[in-house]
Design a protein around this motif. Structure first.
Motif, PDB file in Angstrom:
ATOM      1  N   LYS A 175      18.016  13.068 -26.938  1.00 26.27           N
ATOM      2  CA  LYS A 175      17.805  13.398 -28.354  1.00 26.27           C
ATOM      3  C   LYS A 175      17.470  14.879 -28.511  1.00 26.27           C
ATOM      4  O   LYS A 175      18.030  15.579 -29.355  1.00 26.27           O
TER       5      LYS A 175
ATOM      6  N   ILE B  50      14.540   4.300 -19.424  1.00 29.97           N
ATOM      7  CA  ILE B  50      15.622   4.644 -20.352  1.00 29.97           C
ATOM      8  C   ILE B  50      15.061   5.241 -21.638  1.00 29.97           C
ATOM      9  O   ILE B  50      15.716   6.073 -22.283  1.00 29.97           O
ATOM     10  N   ASP B  51      13.822   4.874 -22.011  1.00 25.16           N
ATOM     11  CA  ASP B  51      13.229   5.457 -23.218  1.00 25.16           C
ATOM     12  C   ASP B  51      12.964   6.954 -23.023  1.00 25.16           C
ATOM     13  O   ASP B  51      13.128   7.753 -23.964  1.00 25.16           O
ATOM     14  N   ILE B  52      12.515   7.319 -21.837  1.00 26.32           N
ATOM     15  CA  ILE B  52      12.317   8.746 -21.547  1.00 26.32           C
ATOM     16  C   ILE B  52      13.652   9.465 -21.590  1.00 26.32           C
ATOM     17  O   ILE B  52      13.777  10.562 -22.163  1.00 26.32           O
TER      18      ILE B  52
ATOM     19  N   LEU C 194       6.090  12.984 -22.344  1.00 29.60           N
ATOM     20  CA  LEU C 194       6.643  12.572 -23.640  1.00 29.60           C
ATOM     21  C   LEU C 194       6.392  13.630 -24.707  1.00 29.60           C
ATOM     22  O   LEU C 194       7.288  13.963 -25.492  1.00 29.60           O
TER      23      LEU C 194
ATOM     24  N   VAL D  97       6.291   3.156 -19.054  1.00 28.70           N
ATOM     25  CA  VAL D  97       7.293   3.092 -20.125  1.00 28.70           C
ATOM     26  C   VAL D  97       8.646   2.764 -19.512  1.00 28.70           C
ATOM     27  O   VAL D  97       8.878   3.024 -18.317  1.00 28.70           O
ATOM     28  N   PRO D  98       9.568   2.217 -20.277  1.00 27.61           N
ATOM     29  CA  PRO D  98      10.931   2.050 -19.767  1.00 27.61           C
ATOM     30  C   PRO D  98      11.555   3.414 -19.457  1.00 27.61           C
ATOM     31  O   PRO D  98      11.500   4.333 -20.287  1.00 27.61           O
TER      32      PRO D  98
ATOM     33  N   LYS E 126      16.258   8.660 -23.275  1.00 26.44           N
ATOM     34  CA  LYS E 126      16.688   8.780 -24.674  1.00 26.44           C
ATOM     35  C   LYS E 126      16.016   9.968 -25.347  1.00 26.44           C
ATOM     36  O   LYS E 126      16.644  10.691 -26.126  1.00 26.44           O
ATOM     37  N   ARG E 127      14.727  10.173 -25.051  1.00 22.75           N
ATOM     38  CA  ARG E 127      14.011  11.317 -25.620  1.00 22.75           C
ATOM     39  C   ARG E 127      14.623  12.621 -25.136  1.00 22.75           C
ATOM     40  O   ARG E 127      14.737  13.603 -25.879  1.00 22.75           O
TER      41      ARG E 127
ATOM     42  N   ARG F  76      17.653   0.281 -15.687  1.00 16.34           N
ATOM     43  CA  ARG F  76      16.836  -0.073 -16.846  1.00 16.34           C
ATOM     44  C   ARG F  76      15.464  -0.580 -16.397  1.00 16.34           C
ATOM     45  O   ARG F  76      14.931  -1.564 -16.932  1.00 16.34           O
TER      46      ARG F  76
ATOM     47  N   HIS G 254      11.229   0.248 -15.206  1.00 19.75           N
ATOM     48  CA  HIS G 254      10.068   0.916 -15.783  1.00 19.75           C
ATOM     49  C   HIS G 254       9.715   2.167 -14.973  1.00 19.75           C
ATOM     50  O   HIS G 254      10.094   2.298 -13.805  1.00 19.75           O
TER      51      HIS G 254
END
Length: 777
Positions: free
Chosen positions: A426, A418-420, A321, A415-416, A422-423, A357, A359
């Motif tokens: 971005k 999809i959150d990784i 992250l 962590v999910p 998204k990072r 979606r 983890h």
């Protein structure tokens, strides 16, 4: 109008307006569609002083021609190139003291070589391996009319960056001489009885611009300079203080020599891990990346530009992250490294978790090795990074990941997925990176997987070869002959070396020369391995054991436009499939024939080349996917020949970005679509218009530009090519800043599902990206 013209020797002549007309006729010869009167009006408007120099007159012609370049009249760029050529001819003649004539603008080759060897600009091998008579014979082969193939920006790039200059900065070498010197140097160790013919063949390939050598080879071959001939390198960092600092030193030494560097950090323990049993003491990978960032800035490439370093980390590493935020412009500056590029290594299981979606668990590689107790046959501790899935949906990695997840003694961050993702996205929209490296796809198709793993890629995401860390075995004081020395013993890892050149598709394919071209390209690349002297010994050793090369291509969109094939079409996908299969067949055959002549690479035994799996995995021998240019029977025959005689090179095919050299060749870069129909090169005081290559009423309809193209068509074309490319492709995605997150995610999922091994930059009109010069083969 001027009254006097001042010559280089300070002689003054009366200005003769008729000579302007004669000069205009010369540079417009063969370009009769261009208006001589319009050119002369531009020239005369720039010559308003009483006294002008010959160089000012040449510059007036050059600038006047450049001002006339438009989409409607793109050929003015060739008129400008001819004016620049004339200036180059005159300068070289004055600097080398010979008389240049329009019908014979080049001097003799032997005096040039002897003079520049004496001055310490050329290498002595050019004289020790060739006689005066042989050099004279090669000089007779130089064809100055091939200089007319250059457009203005191509010629300017070649003259500024590659031609030999003396220590006072004066041009000494002309374009065809650069090609001949490269050919002579690359062939100087060939047997004497065939050396000259091979030099002539290499010169034929380069001077006709059917191919280009990589930037380091173009720039350094035959020159007595500090630079080497390989494009870039990949190091794997050992999880030890000595290993980390040794790697940094190696990066500095290679950067100094002009190499681009990829660094895999997936074995380095995460932040908060223990050091020698002391809990929460490790600072993780980010501080070490900042060290590499400082090295890239402070140790520049031969004094010309800052070093180019890419760092890679696995998506299951605990520091991922923080790693993904490395290049962002906000947040804690102590956790940023703005001068390196970064790439993330992704297993299939992660991409499945993103799509579902689900983890995702992050682990420290040091803790995994300590807690899980996995070992190889030699008792070496293994981490998650040492496994991959042998089949889509099943394999060792997902099994080991499940074991690690189930082990409650092993700390993790959950962590999910999809959150990784998204990072990742971005960062890509803000900075163009991280690169995406699909590690399972890469290792499944690795023809040398019996010898190791591929953990990451290089600075341009096209090189994919076995990697392992160099480990310090011991350090001891040794006294011998009254002298005490510190002797450090290391076990060399696989330190990847990239040796590159590329086919100019838009010239070689229409000319029908692939069968003649590819064998000489492979020989040139193979000779680089033996000639090169790399300071980092484990890189030199790896180079000798695998003898890996990376033949690439550029000018794909240029070729499609000439053939009348639309980028967004099934026809283009099919064309890519057949063309790259044909090139791959010629590549493998050429390396096999070279192995017959010189021997197979040392680590050939047990490879997919020897077992034949290389051919069956790609569907070449079954007849179910028979190509247009190569039959299944031809592949089966080649499979048998390779099993018997081997191949000379462990890896063969890699498609690099080709930024600078495609400019020299006047074509489109790599496998990319055209960026703009009319782009501009910014200079200090003016802009140079650069129209699409061979732009005409016919081709303009096939030059849909990058940001207007549906990227799914580009992915499908890359997928069709990937089956034939044993390494990777520098494949860019072109997106607009307002792209929807769901659409952006789908592009990544489609690239992974399509079998791409990596994606390079995400390019947006809002981003300016500085590319690796070394990899621009």
């Amino acid at each position: 109008m001027p009254q006097l013209v001042v010559k280089p020797d300070n002689r003054q002549l009366a200005f003769d307006e008729m000579r302007l007309s004669v000069y205009a006729d010369r540079i417009l010869n063969g370009l009769e569609q261009l208006s001589k009167e319009t050119l002369l009006r531009g020239v005369q408007s720039k010559l308003r002083r009483e006294e002008v120099s010959g160089e000012e007159i040449s510059n007036a012609f050059t600038m006047s021609a450049l001002e006339l370049v438009t989409k409607e009249e793109p050929d003015w760029k060739f008129a400008a190139a001819r004016s620049l050529l004339t200036s180059l001819y005159k300068k070289a003649a004055v600097n080398r003291r010979y008389k240049a004539y329009p019908e014979e603008p080049y001097g003799e080759l032997y005096p040039l070589i002897t003079d520049l060897v004496k001055k310490g600009i050329y290498r002595e091998e050019l004289l020790t391996h060739y006689t005066k008579a042989q050099i004279a014979e090669l000089g007779e082969c130089i064809d100055y009319t091939r200089d007319l193939l250059f457009d203005y920006i191509g010629l300017l790039t070649l003259s500024d960056r590659y031609l030999a200059h003396d220590f006072d900065g004066r041009v000494m070498e002309l374009p065809q001489e650069r090609y001949m010197i490269i050919a002579m140097f690359l062939m100087h160790r060939e047997p004497e009885e065939k050396r000259l013919e091979l030099v002539k063949e290499a010169y034929w390939a380069m001077s006709n611009i059917y191919m280009t050598a990589a930037t380091p080879t173009m720039s350094n071959a035959g020159k007595k300079v500090a630079g080497q001939l390989s494009s870039c390198f990949i190091d794997t960092v050992d999880d030890s203080l000595e290993g980390i600092f040794d790697s940094n030193t190696d990066v500095a030494r290679l950067s100094k020599m002009g190499g681009g560097i990829g660094v895999y950090l997936g074995k380095v323990r995460a932040r908060g891990s223990d050091i020698r049993g002391h809990k929460n003491t490790s600072s993780g990978v980010i501080p070490w990346i900042r060290q590499l960032n400082n090295t890239a800035v402070s140790v520049d490439q031969l004094g010309t530009r800052k070093g180019a370093v890419a760092v890679y980390l696995d998506v299951f590493h605990k520091d991922i992250l923080a790693f993904l935020d490395l290049k962002l412009n906000n947040g804690d500056e102590r956790m940023r490294a703005h001068d390196v590029f970064h790439g993330v290594c992704l297993p299939d299981l992660f991409m499945e978790a993103v799509e579902a979606r689900g983890h995702w668990n992050l682990f420290c590689p040091h803790e995994v090795k300590k807690v899980m107790g996995w070992k190889d046959a030699n008792g070496r501790a293994l981490g998650l990074e040492d496994f991959y899935d042998e089949e889509l949906g099943q394999g060792a990695f997902r099994e080991k990941y499940a074991e690690a997840t189930a082990n409650l003694e092993l700390s993790r961050i959950t962590v999910p997925a999809i959150d990784i993702m998204k990072r990742i996205m971005k960062s890509q929209l803000e900075t163009g990176t991280p690169y995406m490296f699909y590690r399972d796809t890469v290792n499944r198709t690795n023809p040398n997987r019996n010898q190791g793993m591929v953990f990451s890629s290089n600075l341009c995401t096209e090189i994919m070869q076995n990697q392992s860390a160099t480990v310090i075995e011991q350090e001891e004081l040794v006294t011998k002959d009254g002298q005490t020395r510190i002797v450090i013993s290391k076990i060399p890892g696989d330190f990847v070396v990239c040796n590159l050149n590329s086919i100019h598709l838009a010239r070689a394919v229409p000319a029908g020369v692939l069968e003649r071209l590819v064998p000489i390209q492979v020989r040139m690349l193979d000779n680089v391995i033996d000639i090169n002297n790399i300071e980092v010994l484990q890189a030199q050793y790896t180079n000798s054991q695998y003898r890996a090369v990376g033949l690439g291509t550029f000018g794909l969109h240029h070729l499609l436009a000439l053939e009348g094939i639309r980028w967004e079409s099934e026809e283009a996908i099919e064309y890519n499939d057949h063309l790259y299969e044909h090139i791959n067949y010629l590549l493998v055959r050429s390396s096999m024939e070279l192995a017959r002549e010189k021997g197979r690479y040392p680590k050939f035994a047990g490879s997919d080349w020897e077992t034949g799996e290389y051919f069956t995995k790609r569907g070449y021998t079954s007849g179910e996917q028979e190509g247009k240019y190569v039959t299944a029977e031809q592949w089966r025959q080649l499979q048998q020949e390779v099993a018997a005689d081997g191949v000379r090179n462990a890896w063969l095919f890699a498609i690099a970005p080709n930024g600078s050299t495609s400019i020299i060749a006047g074509s489109t870069a790599s496998i990319d679509p055209l960026y703009e129909l009319l782009s501009y090169e910014e200079k200090t005081t003016y802009k140079i218009a650069n129209p699409a290559p061979d732009l005409s009423e016919k081709t303009i309809w096939y030059y849909k530009t990058a940001f207007l193209i549906d990227q799914n068509w580009s992915i499908r074309m890359a997928s069709a090519r990937q089956r034939h490319v044993d390494q990777g492709q520098s494949f860019n995605l072109y997106v607009t800043p307002d792209i929807k997150a769901t659409d952006f995610l789908q592009l990544h999922l489609n690239a992974w599902k399509g079998g791409l091994k990596s994606t390079y930059y995400v390019r947006s009109r809002a981003l300016t990206i500085e590319e690796c010069e070394s990899c621009a083969s």
